[in-house]
Design an enzyme around this catalytic site. Structure first.
Site, PDB file in Angstrom:
ATOM      1  N   MET A 178       1.792  -2.997  13.696  1.00  0.00           N
ATOM      2  CA  MET A 178       3.106  -3.489  14.133  1.00  0.00           C
ATOM      3  C   MET A 178       2.939  -4.407  15.332  1.00  0.00           C
ATOM      4  O   MET A 178       2.186  -4.087  16.253  1.00  0.00           O
ATOM      5  CB  MET A 178       3.989  -2.307  14.533  1.00  0.00           C
ATOM      6  N   HIS A 230      -4.083   4.579   5.282  1.00  0.00           N
ATOM      7  CA  HIS A 230      -3.055   3.543   5.463  1.00  0.00           C
ATOM      8  C   HIS A 230      -2.889   3.226   6.952  1.00  0.00           C
ATOM      9  O   HIS A 230      -2.662   4.118   7.766  1.00  0.00           O
ATOM     10  CB  HIS A 230      -1.744   4.081   4.865  1.00  0.00           C
ATOM     11  N   ASP A 233      -0.742   1.239   9.701  1.00  0.00           N
ATOM     12  CA  ASP A 233       0.525   0.573   9.979  1.00  0.00           C
ATOM     13  C   ASP A 233       0.394  -0.299  11.212  1.00  0.00           C
ATOM     14  O   ASP A 233       0.459   0.195  12.337  1.00  0.00           O
ATOM     15  CB  ASP A 233       1.624   1.624  10.180  1.00  0.00           C
ATOM     16  N   GLY A 277       2.918   9.863   6.256  1.00  0.00           N
ATOM     17  CA  GLY A 277       2.457   9.994   7.630  1.00  0.00           C
ATOM     18  C   GLY A 277       2.739  11.391   8.141  1.00  0.00           C
ATOM     19  O   GLY A 277       1.859  12.259   8.179  1.00  0.00           O
ATOM     20  N   SER A 278       4.007  11.628   8.490  1.00  0.00           N
ATOM     21  CA  SER A 278       4.400  12.931   9.039  1.00  0.00           C
ATOM     22  C   SER A 278       4.025  14.069   8.105  1.00  0.00           C
ATOM     23  O   SER A 278       3.536  15.113   8.553  1.00  0.00           O
ATOM     24  CB  SER A 278       5.911  12.975   9.247  1.00  0.00           C
ATOM     25  N   MET A 322       9.290  -0.390   0.738  1.00  0.00           N
ATOM     26  CA  MET A 322       9.583   0.385   1.950  1.00  0.00           C
ATOM     27  C   MET A 322      10.807   1.256   1.697  1.00  0.00           C
ATOM     28  O   MET A 322      11.845   0.769   1.267  1.00  0.00           O
ATOM     29  CB  MET A 322       9.875  -0.548   3.141  1.00  0.00           C
ATOM     30  N   GLY A 340       7.494   5.894  12.228  1.00  0.00           N
ATOM     31  CA  GLY A 340       7.261   7.004  11.318  1.00  0.00           C
ATOM     32  C   GLY A 340       8.370   8.036  11.478  1.00  0.00           C
ATOM     33  O   GLY A 340       9.215   7.932  12.376  1.00  0.00           O
ATOM     34  N   GLY A 341       8.396   9.009  10.600  1.00  0.00           N
ATOM     35  CA  GLY A 341       9.312  10.142  10.752  1.00  0.00           C
ATOM     36  C   GLY A 341      10.761   9.872  10.429  1.00  0.00           C
ATOM     37  O   GLY A 341      11.641  10.630  10.836  1.00  0.00           O
ATOM     38  N   GLY A 359       9.281   8.343   4.753  1.00  0.00           N
ATOM     39  CA  GLY A 359      10.110   9.500   4.412  1.00  0.00           C
ATOM     40  C   GLY A 359       9.671  10.260   3.176  1.00  0.00           C
ATOM     41  O   GLY A 359      10.482  10.934   2.549  1.00  0.00           O
ATOM     42  N   MET A 407       2.878  -5.215   9.417  1.00  0.00           N
ATOM     43  CA  MET A 407       4.287  -5.455   9.766  1.00  0.00           C
ATOM     44  C   MET A 407       4.264  -6.439  10.926  1.00  0.00           C
ATOM     45  O   MET A 407       4.515  -6.093  12.089  1.00  0.00           O
ATOM     46  CB  MET A 407       4.961  -4.130  10.144  1.00  0.00           C
TER      47      MET A 407
HETATM   48  C1  DX5 Z   1       6.897   2.709   8.825  1.00  0.00           C
HETATM   49  C2  DX5 Z   1       5.476   2.797   8.326  1.00  0.00           C
HETATM   50  C3  DX5 Z   1       5.154   4.031   7.553  1.00  0.00           C
HETATM   51  C4  DX5 Z   1       5.285   5.287   8.306  1.00  0.00           C
HETATM   52  C5  DX5 Z   1       5.412   6.428   7.333  1.00  0.00           C
HETATM   53  O1  DX5 Z   1       7.094   1.480   9.429  1.00  0.00           O
HETATM   54  O2  DX5 Z   1       5.180   1.707   7.487  1.00  0.00           O
HETATM   55  O3  DX5 Z   1       3.852   3.964   6.966  1.00  0.00           O
HETATM   56  O4  DX5 Z   1       4.210   5.511   9.162  1.00  0.00           O
HETATM   57  O5  DX5 Z   1       5.657   7.538   8.076  1.00  0.00           O
HETATM   58  P1  DX5 Z   1       6.419   8.816   7.541  1.00  0.00           P
HETATM   59  O6  DX5 Z   1       5.647   9.282   6.354  1.00  0.00           O
HETATM   60  O7  DX5 Z   1       6.355   9.719   8.706  1.00  0.00           O
HETATM   61  O8  DX5 Z   1       7.805   8.379   7.165  1.00  0.00           O
HETATM   62 ZN    ZN Z   2       3.127   1.601   6.146  1.00  0.00          ZN
END
Ligand code: DX5
Ligand code: ZN
Length: 220
Positions: A37, A33, A35, A197-198, A137, A144-145, A177, A68
């Protein structure tokens, strides 16, 4: 329905990106995945096409680009050329949602539509026939995190119901999350594509992937 893990490389150690993502592939994560931005639709800036292009040659994982980005239609061709297999755009970022989804599919890619926490489930209803995936979302996009927003569970349930009512096959991806401790809740609500992610990249990505896959397999 297929149950899929999509590790978000946003949380990876970029000095060792190649090795880290390989560990997720070897342990069964089917997607990767990205992300993306733009500093406009969301406050932060992450990475773009060159990163995706450099990874695409060295993995068989599905390249899942989460844009995004404001007016994402402008970048669909560039991400297709970089090697994306699927592109997800935000409903809130598109001037013409149908045009963006149409362009993704005309490029031969799978199309995803994402909604932010403040957007109601009903907003995706008109587009269900035109997408392969809805991305719910579970945090405010941009970083992230963050902490999982519990109201997301109801939204997942509602969207799964709509998909079933219309007799369609559409994946529901959840993002933000998600940890081993709450993944069952989103799966039970009706999600089948899990972004983490995390929870994957903090610690040992191989071991973490393995633990997620063990849970996902119990749903198949
Ligand atoms: C947030 C991203 C997520 C994020 C998820 O804007 O779209 O993909 O990286 O990260 P965790 O799993 O750390 O919440
Ligand atoms: Zn994402």
């Amino acid at each position: 329905m297929e149950y899929i893990l999509a590790p978000s490389i946003l949380a990876a150690d970029f000095r060792n990106l190649g090795q880290e993502m390989k560990k997720t592939e070897e342990n069964g994560a089917q997607y990767l995945h990205f992300d993306v931005m733009d500093g406009m639709f969301v406050p932060s800036i992450s990475f773009g096409m060159p990163v995706l292009a450099s990874i695409h040659d060295v993995t068989d994982q599905v390249m899942d680009a989460h844009l995004m980005v404001q007016d994402p239609i402008r970048y669909i061709e560039a991400f297709q050329k970089a090697g994306a297999d699927m592109i997800t755009v935000h409903l809130e970022a598109c001037e013409d949602v149908y045009a963006a989804l149409g362009k993704i599919r005309e490029s031969g890619l799978k199309a995803g539509l994402s909604i932010c926490p403040e957007t109601e489930a009903d907003a995706v209803r008109p587009y269900l026939k035109d997408v392969d995936m809805i991305l719910v979302m579970c945090v405010h996009p941009g970083f992230g995190g963050q902490k999982f927003i519990p109201e997301s569970l109801d939204k997942i349930r509602k969207i799964r119901e709509m998909i079933q009512e219309e007799g369609l096959t559409v994946d529901i991806q959840v993002d933000g999350g998600i940890y081993l401790s709450n993944v069952r809740e989103v799966l039970d609500a009706g999600a089948n594509v899990i972004v983490a992610g995390s929870a994957v990249f903090n610690g040992d990505p191989g071991e973490n992937t393995k633990n997620f896959m063990e849970i996902l397999r119990t749903y198949e």
